[in-house]
Design a protein around this motif. Structure first.
Motif, short mmCIF file in Angstrom:
data_model
loop_
_atom_site.label_atom_id
_atom_site.label_comp_id
_atom_site.label_asym_id
_atom_site.label_seq_id
_atom_site.Cartn_x
_atom_site.Cartn_y
_atom_site.Cartn_z
N ARG A 178 -47.16 -35.18 -161.98
CA ARG A 178 -47.95 -36.32 -162.44
C ARG A 178 -47.29 -37.63 -162.04
N LYS A 238 -52.83 -36.92 -161.99
CA LYS A 238 -52.33 -35.61 -161.53
C LYS A 238 -52.22 -35.62 -160.01
N SER A 266 -57.61 -37.89 -164.30
CA SER A 266 -58.57 -36.90 -164.81
C SER A 266 -59.26 -37.45 -166.03
N ALA A 319 -58.63 -32.03 -169.59
CA ALA A 319 -57.67 -32.71 -168.73
C ALA A 319 -56.66 -33.49 -169.56
N TYR A 320 -57.13 -34.12 -170.63
CA TYR A 320 -56.25 -34.89 -171.51
C TYR A 320 -55.24 -33.97 -172.20
N ASP A 351 -54.22 -31.04 -171.17
CA ASP A 351 -53.28 -30.57 -170.14
C ASP A 351 -52.22 -31.63 -169.86
#
Length: 195
Positions: free
Chosen positions: A28, A98, A112, A117-118, A120
C-alpha cells in the motif's frame, strides 16, 4: 495537493497527497502524515492528532484533547474513549492506495472504495503496526511503566499501562510485574493497590 476526508459527522482528516508525500507500507501507499480534527460539537472537548508513518509503521505521534470555548472540562472518560489503534488503522485505511502493479520503478496504485476494500486496508494497516517487533524491556522503559501505573493508581493502573503502550491486558500486567521485580513499584498486598 491537500485532501480532506470526513470522519463520519464528527470531524475530518487531512493529508498531503502526491508522489512526494507517499510512503510504501507493504503493498500500500500511505500519506507520510495525516492531521485529524474532531472539533468538539455541543461543548465536547476538541481532539486533534498527528498520524505519521515512521520506519514503515503507521503511528499516532501526537494527540491533544482540549476544552472548547464555553465547553466542559476534559475528563478522564475523554481519554478512555480514544482508541489510538482504531484511529490510526481506520484513518490510514481511508487514505491508502493499493499497489496493483510495479514496473521499472514505476508504481501503479489505486484508491479502493467500498466496505470490503476498507476492511482489507484496515487489516493491512493493523498487520504493519503489529510487525514492529517485540518492545525492548529496558530499565528506562520499566521506569516509564511505573510512572504510568503510579499516575493512575486510583483508577485501573494496569489498564492505563495497556492503553499507554497499546498492548493486551496480559502484556500490560507483565510490564507491571517486571517493574515490581525491578523494585520500581512496591510489592502488592491482596486487595490493595500500591504504587
Amino acid at each position: 495537493m491537500r485532501t480532506r476526508k470526513s470522519i463520519g459527522n464528527i470531524g475530518y482528516a487531512e493529508a498531503q497527497i502526491g508522489p512526494d508525500h507517499w510512503v510504501r507500507v507493504g503493498d500500500r501507499l500511505l500519506p507520510k502524515q495525516i492531521h485529524v480534527v474532531l472539533p468538539g460539537a455541543g461543548g465536547q472537548p476538541r481532539l486533534t492528532a498527528r498520524l505519521e508513518v515512521v520506519e514503515g509503521i503507521p503511528q499516532c505521534r501526537e494527540i491533544t484533547i482540549a476544552s472548547v470555548e464555553n465547553g466542559r472540562e476534559v475528563k478522564q472518560n475523554d481519554l478512555r474513549t480514544v482508541s489510538i489503534a482504531e484511529m490510526v488503522e481506520g484513518i490510514y485505511a481511508g487514505f491508502s492506495e493499493k499497489i496493483e502493479r510495479e514496473e521499472n520503478g514505476v508504481i501503479m496504485a489505486v484508491a479502493s472504495s467500498g466496505e470490503i476494500a476498507y476492511v482489507d486496508a484496515m487489516h493491512d494497516i493493523a498487520a504493519a503496526r503489529k510487525g514492529r517487533g517485540a518492545r525492548k524491556i529496558t530499565p528506562t522503559f520499566l521506569a516509564e511503566v511505573a510512572d504510568v501505573y503510579r499516575a493512575n493508581v486510583n483508577e485501573n493502573p494496569t489498564q492505563a499501562v495497556r492503553r499507554t503502550y497499546d498492548v493486551s491486558t496480559s502484556m500490560a500486567a507483565e510490564y507491571v510485574r517486571r517493574a515490581r521485580k525491578a523494585g520500581l513499584l512496591p510489592a502488592t498486598t491482596s486487595g490493595k493497590k500500591q504504587a
